[in-house]
Design a protein around this motif. Structure first.
Motif, PDB file in Angstrom:
ATOM      1  N   PRO A  94      34.437  37.126  15.592  1.00  0.00           N
ATOM      2  CA  PRO A  94      34.620  36.834  16.679  1.00  0.00           C
ATOM      3  C   PRO A  94      35.133  38.163  17.540  1.00  0.00           C
ATOM      4  CG  PRO A  94      35.606  34.881  15.990  1.00  0.00           C
ATOM      5  CD  PRO A  94      35.667  35.938  14.514  1.00  0.00           C
ATOM      6  N   ASP A 117      32.679  41.175  18.262  1.00  0.00           N
ATOM      7  CA  ASP A 117      31.811  40.748  19.592  1.00  0.00           C
ATOM      8  C   ASP A 117      32.154  41.763  20.555  1.00  0.00           C
ATOM      9  OD1 ASP A 117      30.024  38.800  17.963  1.00  0.00           O
ATOM     10  OD2 ASP A 117      31.750  37.055  18.489  1.00  0.00           O
ATOM     11  N   ARG A 118      33.586  42.078  20.730  1.00  0.00           N
ATOM     12  CA  ARG A 118      33.893  42.560  21.953  1.00  0.00           C
ATOM     13  C   ARG A 118      34.152  43.469  22.104  1.00  0.00           C
ATOM     14  NH1 ARG A 118      34.683  37.059  20.639  1.00  0.00           N
ATOM     15  NH2 ARG A 118      35.668  35.622  22.095  1.00  0.00           N
ATOM     16  N   TYR A 175      29.997  44.556  23.807  1.00  0.00           N
ATOM     17  CA  TYR A 175      30.002  43.455  24.544  1.00  0.00           C
ATOM     18  C   TYR A 175      27.821  43.295  24.675  1.00  0.00           C
ATOM     19  CZ  TYR A 175      32.210  46.091  27.760  1.00  0.00           C
ATOM     20  OH  TYR A 175      32.694  46.618  28.757  1.00  0.00           O
ATOM     21  N   PRO A 229      26.515  42.315  20.552  1.00  0.00           N
ATOM     22  CA  PRO A 229      27.211  41.668  19.150  1.00  0.00           C
ATOM     23  C   PRO A 229      26.840  41.705  18.032  1.00  0.00           C
ATOM     24  CG  PRO A 229      26.235  40.752  20.976  1.00  0.00           C
ATOM     25  CD  PRO A 229      26.156  41.733  21.469  1.00  0.00           C
ATOM     26  N   ASN A 276      28.756  42.933  14.373  1.00  0.00           N
ATOM     27  CA  ASN A 276      29.055  41.230  13.531  1.00  0.00           C
ATOM     28  C   ASN A 276      28.108  41.786  12.073  1.00  0.00           C
ATOM     29  OD1 ASN A 276      27.996  38.683  16.140  1.00  0.00           O
ATOM     30  ND2 ASN A 276      29.342  40.365  15.445  1.00  0.00           N
ATOM     31  N   THR A 287      29.169  36.790  23.386  1.00  0.00           N
ATOM     32  CA  THR A 287      29.708  36.285  22.214  1.00  0.00           C
ATOM     33  C   THR A 287      29.687  35.329  20.934  1.00  0.00           C
ATOM     34  OG1 THR A 287      31.215  35.025  23.240  1.00  0.00           O
ATOM     35  CG2 THR A 287      31.974  37.471  23.137  1.00  0.00           C
ATOM     36  N   ALA A 320      29.922  35.988  17.601  1.00  0.00           N
ATOM     37  CA  ALA A 320      29.559  35.410  16.036  1.00  0.00           C
ATOM     38  C   ALA A 320      28.951  35.184  14.740  1.00  0.00           C
ATOM     39  CB  ALA A 320      31.332  34.414  16.937  1.00  0.00           C
ATOM     40  N   TYR A 321      28.007  35.282  15.140  1.00  0.00           N
ATOM     41  CA  TYR A 321      26.449  35.417  14.554  1.00  0.00           C
ATOM     42  C   TYR A 321      26.624  35.465  12.909  1.00  0.00           C
ATOM     43  CZ  TYR A 321      21.657  34.789  13.067  1.00  0.00           C
ATOM     44  OH  TYR A 321      20.638  34.168  12.684  1.00  0.00           O
TER      45      TYR A 321
END
Lengths: 157, 405
Positions: free
Chosen positions: B76, B79-80, B83, B86, B90, B165, B167-168
């Motif tokens: 997560p 992600d940032r 952005y 993202p 990941n 975001t 977070a995949y």
């Protein structure tokens, strides 16, 4: 794959190379820090590594020489990557700057100075980059506490 | 504007400013300084004589935080970084840890990561060109491109459950499979994207005002770009055909037919053209991936790497233990270090991960693609007009999240 690069460096600088490995295919050469400029220059001009992709440091407080500088080189013409590492230690850790060879090293080295407190000899403008000037300590050192608070900056007129 | 010493960069002083020069403070809070960056300019009339770029306003201690959480909890945070795309962050981080673990994810998972990464690249380039066009007065184009981006956000949202975001990915897999109507949705979204890109192309590419402001501004030579560690569209605009997806194909990028557009003059206009063409190539990749994607699992089968399915956890003691251990202790790669590069929206996004064998990374270093670009910004804008800073800065596509981490 690119073991011949490691071998060439070992043959060229037998007195400076202390170790080499290829964990998961990432060719890595560990050298003594005084040889950095010479080896990096040879990598660029002799072996065609025209990119300094990344430059960072890792803190190992248990070791005799506390910090390890990590350089990632990339050769576009040969499509090769090489990691160069050089231990740096002592009360006042210092290593040669790569700015004479790659102007892109400037900010990368400022970041390492900011985060780890390693000084770079020959750097034209070594000052903090991410943290503010009055910040105390170097946040990415392992002994810098995660939850440490520092006073906020006073308001400027 | 001012002459007080407190507002001058460290190594400057008013005394040696020079006759006829003036200090101009651009940012940190300026509509064209996407996020917060401060440029201290010394100007001679309308020309930039010196520039000092000051960053750090968005530093959040990403690398320090990563040393204190488990590998999956880092995702997560990635992600940032950038952005706007993202998914690429990941995928890059998961690939780095999988390289440490020496595992391969299932085929379907690789395809999913490619599809999502390319959609992320589209979102990134659409935002970059849209925002840049807006700053030069072409507000209509901004709406066209942001509308197109919105269609893509809806697509990726349906897959991952998050717009900005998501977070995949997880170590060894991804969080979810494609929804049943994804193919139709993609075809529909791409129709819209292609139409809006075509409209933007008509409005910008041969537009006198746009060309005048982009052509010949922010020029850098091939040699300088390489010495400054530039990568991505900005390097390719100089004529260097370096793309990580071609140079070191990760995931399944070697199975797709796509080209890497390059420019020649290394100015803002070429950066714009390179990005426009890259979006077409990204759409081609997604379409090929959707045609090729095999059925199958989306997570690595080993319980030491990825969480077992919920049914397993509730019905099987092995899975329950694995679930507990993975959640509390995390994935434990062997001690070692790897560097994994992926092609981010702005160039080579590299993760250097050092493991000491525990459940938390010993060190995570991100090589943010726009860090060297912003480092080279002062070189790009020196000698040019103040107004050209806007187009150069826009085409650098500075993303504060990954620049300052």
């Amino acid at each position: 794959m690119n073991q011949h690069v490691t071998r060439t460096i070992k043959e060229k600088f037998p007195e400076y190379v202390t170790d080499s490995h290829a964990f998961r295919g990432d060719e890595t050469v560990v050298i003594k820090r005084e040889a950095l400029l010479e080896v990096a220059g040879y990598l660029r001009d002799g072996l065609g590594f025209e990119f300094l992709m990344d430059l960072t440091a890792v803190d190992y407080p248990g070791r005799e020489e506390r910090f390890e500088m990590v350089y990632h080189f990339f050769s576009l013409s040969a499509n090769l990557r090489l990691r160069l590492k050089a231990p740096v230690g002592g009360q006042n850790p210092v290593i040669a700057s790569l700015t004479p060879l790659w102007s892109g090293a400037n900010w990368f080295e400022r970041e390492v100075y900011d985060m780890f407190g390693i000084k770079f000899e020959g750097h034209p403008d070594l000052r903090r980059i991410l943290m503010y000037d009055t910040f105390e300590g170097h946040p990415l050192r392992r002994d810098y506490p995660l939850d440490k608070r520092q006073p906020r900056l006073p308001h400027r007129d | 504007m001012g002459t007080k010493n407190a507002e001058l960069p460290k190594n400057w002083s008013v005394e040696d400013l020079g006759e006829g020069r003036m200090i101009l403070n651009m940012g940190p809070s300026h509509p064209a300084m996407h996020g917060i960056v401060r440029i201290l300019l010394t100007v001679e009339g309308e020309r930039v004589a010196e520039a000092d770029v000051e960053i750090g306003y968005l530093h959040r201690g990403f690398e320090k935080t990563c040393e204190n959480v488990t590998y999956n909890q880092v995702i997560p945070y990635t992600d940032r970084l950038n952005y706007v795309s993202p998914f690429i962050n990941n995928a890059g981080f998961s690939l780095a840890v999988e390289k440490l673990l020496d595992i391969e994810t299932p085929e379907r998972c690789k395809y999913l990561r490619v599809i999502m990464s390319e959609l992320g690249r589209l979102q990134d380039h659409l935002t970059c060109i849209g925002a840049n066009a807006m700053e030069q007065g072409a507000f209509t184009v901004y709406f066209y491109l942001i509308n197109a981006r919105e269609c893509l956000y809806r697509l990726t949202d349906a897959v991952s459950g998050g717009r900005v975001t998501p977070a995949y990915t997880r170590i060894g897999g991804v969080t979810g499979d494609l929804p049943p109507d994804f193919r139709a949705g993609t075809a529909e979204a791409f129709r819209k994207v292609r139409k809006n890109l075509g409209d933007a192309d008509k409005l910008l590419t041969r537009n006198r005002i746009f060309v005048d402001r982009m052509r010949g501004t922010g020029v850098i030579s091939k040699q300088d770009a390489i010495a400054l560690s530039f990568t991505g569209p900005v390097l390719r605009a100089c004529g260097v055909p370096y793309d990580v997806r071609k140079a070191a194909p990760y995931l399944v990028y070697d199975r797709f037919d796509f080209t890497v557009p390059v420019g020649g003059s290394g100015d803002n206009y070429d950066r714009y053209l390179v990005r426009m063409e890259e979006m077409n190539q990204s759409m081609r990749i997604v379409e090929q991936a959707l045609a090729q994607i095999p059925e199958g699992p989306i997570r690595h089968p080993d319980f030491n790497v990825s969480l077992p399915a919920k049914e397993e956890v509730y019905g099987n003691i092995e899975a329950l233990m694995a679930h507990f251990k993975l959640t509390f202790e995390g994935v434990k790669p062997p001690a070692g270090e790897v560097y994994q590069a992926v092609e981010g929206g702005n160039g080579e996004l590299g993760y250097y991960v050092v493991s000491d064998g525990s459940g938390k990374p010993y060190r995570v270093r991100v090589r943010p693609p726009c860090f060297p670009l912003v480092a080279g910004l002062s070189k790009l804008i020196k000698g040019g007009y103040i107004a050209d800073i806007i187009s150069t800065f826009g085409m650098i596509n500075m993303i504060g999240g990954e620049l300052e981490r």
